[in-house]
Design a protein around this motif. Structure first.
Motif, mmCIF file in Angstrom:
data_model
loop_
_atom_site.group_PDB
_atom_site.id
_atom_site.type_symbol
_atom_site.label_atom_id
_atom_site.label_comp_id
_atom_site.label_asym_id
_atom_site.label_seq_id
_atom_site.Cartn_x
_atom_site.Cartn_y
_atom_site.Cartn_z
ATOM 1 N N VAL A 133 32.462 56.073 12.649
ATOM 2 C CA VAL A 133 31.834 55.032 13.710
ATOM 3 C C VAL A 133 30.251 53.868 13.344
ATOM 4 O O VAL A 133 30.369 52.969 13.457
ATOM 5 N N VAL A 134 30.048 55.046 12.356
ATOM 6 C CA VAL A 134 28.616 54.225 11.262
ATOM 7 C C VAL A 134 28.827 53.135 10.593
ATOM 8 O O VAL A 134 28.684 51.867 10.944
ATOM 9 N N ALA A 135 30.453 53.279 9.883
ATOM 10 C CA ALA A 135 31.061 52.495 8.867
ATOM 11 C C ALA A 135 31.453 51.442 9.857
ATOM 12 O O ALA A 135 31.408 50.129 9.668
ATOM 13 N N MET A 136 32.313 51.408 11.059
ATOM 14 C CA MET A 136 32.561 50.228 11.880
ATOM 15 C C MET A 136 32.181 49.198 12.489
ATOM 16 O O MET A 136 32.166 48.633 13.264
ATOM 17 N N SER A 137 30.759 50.187 12.643
ATOM 18 C CA SER A 137 29.966 49.795 13.177
ATOM 19 C C SER A 137 29.181 48.463 12.320
ATOM 20 O O SER A 137 29.183 47.132 12.580
ATOM 21 N N CYS A 138 28.955 48.858 11.022
ATOM 22 C CA CYS A 138 28.663 47.986 10.026
ATOM 23 C C CYS A 138 29.965 46.599 10.115
ATOM 24 O O CYS A 138 29.693 45.640 9.901
ATOM 25 N N ILE A 139 31.057 47.507 9.618
ATOM 26 C CA ILE A 139 32.119 46.097 9.382
ATOM 27 C C ILE A 139 32.394 45.103 10.889
ATOM 28 O O ILE A 139 32.978 43.952 10.022
ATOM 29 N N GLN A 140 32.949 45.970 11.350
ATOM 30 C CA GLN A 140 33.023 45.453 12.818
ATOM 31 C C GLN A 140 32.408 44.603 13.598
ATOM 32 O O GLN A 140 32.449 43.640 14.322
ATOM 33 N N MET A 141 31.371 44.940 14.086
ATOM 34 C CA MET A 141 30.062 44.283 14.843
ATOM 35 C C MET A 141 28.933 44.079 14.410
ATOM 36 O O MET A 141 28.015 43.541 14.380
ATOM 37 N N LYS A 142 28.655 43.995 12.819
ATOM 38 C CA LYS A 142 27.980 43.709 11.913
ATOM 39 C C LYS A 142 26.568 43.874 12.273
ATOM 40 O O LYS A 142 25.887 43.379 12.196
ATOM 41 N N MET A 143 26.648 44.990 12.529
ATOM 42 C CA MET A 143 25.648 46.072 11.908
ATOM 43 C C MET A 143 24.794 46.249 10.616
ATOM 44 O O MET A 143 25.650 46.767 9.816
ATOM 45 N N LEU A 144 23.008 46.339 10.588
ATOM 46 C CA LEU A 144 23.666 46.160 9.062
ATOM 47 C C LEU A 144 23.238 47.640 9.073
ATOM 48 O O LEU A 144 23.382 48.736 9.633
ATOM 49 N N PRO A 145 23.522 48.326 7.823
ATOM 50 C CA PRO A 145 23.693 49.789 7.929
ATOM 51 C C PRO A 145 22.469 50.444 8.281
ATOM 52 O O PRO A 145 22.591 51.659 8.737
ATOM 53 N N GLU A 146 21.325 49.783 8.184
ATOM 54 C CA GLU A 146 19.784 50.961 8.407
ATOM 55 C C GLU A 146 20.196 50.537 9.963
ATOM 56 O O GLU A 146 19.309 51.281 10.144
ATOM 57 N N GLU A 147 20.406 49.990 11.042
ATOM 58 C CA GLU A 147 21.053 49.560 12.202
ATOM 59 C C GLU A 147 21.642 50.405 12.571
ATOM 60 O O GLU A 147 21.253 50.955 13.554
#
Ligand code: NIG
Ligand code: FE
Length: 412
Positions: A336-350
């Protein structure tokens, strides 16, 4: 062993004395200490310091993190892990091109899960959910919310909630229970949604309240399920019984669920695949958390949640798995964390903040979990050495977890 000293921590992640709900720009600030130790006493975080100076106390179990990172475990604030049967047949039907409506017409969907659950005993439901919970802990989940909503009769919703109560009593990690009687209209009430809403309010809620079986009330606010007006009716009745709302909102359409949730003072509005400016602004002006469920969007091949717009508008955003047999048959928060960065452009910190401290807030467990704070539960993830925190979501699908700690004990 619940007194432990973790040494040689390369990165100690999300270290906070104070831990406010993170909104907008604050979500990108992730406090990290390097080359440190962490002390756990009686299952709780008791202190931390530089590796330049450390000393074990008598009887303390020394755990060598070997340069790995230590993170607060994942706070998964939206799951449906009590269910009777998986639904991979529907998955294949979808691959072959059948629509949601066609699958529903074949008897698929939520009512399919309800039919199966009604034929399954409390004991069987507990056993399978217990196995799922154990697997999730192995994957780093440190606290979890679990919903009912596959019963859809008075007796079967109570049965599900009793299973969740048993999970709560026996679980090594904190569990919150949500009553989701308004998940779908059962076959017996087809064409009579208001009649089913009456059943929820007049019979289910009083019985649930009498046994104190739920912490929250939830409604699937969606076209063809429950309208915003019906959502408000159910939630107001829940509030009278002491249950705060957490709502399934704006998954498939602009359902008015976000506005209804904010108006009701909901703890969270969850999903948010389908948002417009009005819904984003309404959420931004509130303390209601927007819980994003990217694995459901992924599994249903939908557009992902507009995380960037939500964060720029100043919303508080959390991440959760939505683990359920229909739209997210995975509860793996690492993914879920990875997908949010890859697909939703969340920063890793976010993403890391959204899956820990903001997830804890979305279960009102912020004083127990979600950050490295003295006094909180030692429910932790110990990873391999990481070149940077970005390496976690970057290495999607790889398991970088070396050890999981629950209440100060290493989880085997
Ligand atoms: O959160 N959206 C509604 N409920 C679930 C799906 C449940 C199911 O298909 O069994 C969800 O995605
Ligand atoms: Fe859900």
């Amino acid at each position: 062993m619940s007194n432990a000293l973790i040494i040689n921590i390369g990165k100690l992640v999300n270290v906070r004395n104070e831990y406010p709900l993170l909104k907008g720009e604050a979500l990108a600030v992730l406090p990290v200490l390097e080359n440190v130790w962490l002390r756990v006493t009686g299952g709780r975080i008791a202190g931390m310091g530089s590796m330049q100076q450390w000393e074990a106390a008598p009887g303390e179990n020394i755990i060598d993190a070997k340069g790995g990172a230590v993170l607060p475990g994942w706070c998964d604030s939206h799951t449906h892990i009590v269910f009777a049967a998986t639904r991979e047949d529907e998955f294949v039907d979808k691959i072959k091109g059948l629509s949601y409506a066609e699958i529903a017409a074949k008897g698929g969907g939520i009512v399919n899960s309800a039919r199966r659950l009604r034929q399954t005993t409390e004991e069987e439901l507990f056993e399978s959910a217990w196995q799922r919970l154990h697997k999730l802990i192995q994957q780093g989940t440190a606290a979890i919310e679990i919903k009912s909503g596959y019963g859809l009769t008075v007796a079967d919703e109570l049965k599900m909630l009793r299973v969740i109560r048993r999970l709560k009593q026996q679980s090594p990690i904190p569990v919150k229970a949500t009553f989701l009687g308004a998940h779908a209209v059962p076959e017996e009430y087809k064409g009579n949604t208001d009649g089913y809403v009456d059943l929820i309010i007049q019979e289910m809620l009083p019985a649930i309240a009498a046994e104190q079986l739920a912490d929250y009330i939830d409604v699937f606010c969606e076209n063809g399920f429950f309208s915003a007006a019906q959502t408000i009716r159910v939630c107001e009745a829940g509030i009278k019984h002491g249950l705060l709302p957490k709502i399934h909102a704006n998954q498939l359409s602009l359902s008015g669920g976000v506005q209804a949730g904010v108006q009701l003072g909901a703890v969270s509005v969850d999903h948010l695949e389908t948002m417009d400016d009005a819904a984003i602004q309404t959420l931004a002006g509130s303390n209601t958390i927007g819980t994003l469920l990217p694995s459901a969007a992924f599994f249903l091949r939908m557009a992902f949640q507009p995380a960037r717009q939500l964060i720029s508008a100043g919303c508080a955003v959390a991440l959760a798995s939505d683990y359920n047999p229909g739209s997210s048959p995975s509860g793996n928060m690492n993914l879920v964390v990875a997908m949010s960065c890859i697909q939703m452009k969340m920063l890793p910190e976010e993403a890391l903040n959204a899956a820990t401290i903001n997830g804890a807030y979305a279960m009102q467990l912020e004083h127990e979990v979600g950050s490295i704070t003295v006094g909180k539960l030692a429910n932790l993830i110990i990873t391999q050495p990481l070149p940077s925190l970005a390496y976690l979501p970057y290495s999607f699908g790889d398991n970088l977890i070396e050890k999981v700690m629950v209440g100060g004990n290493i989880w085997a």
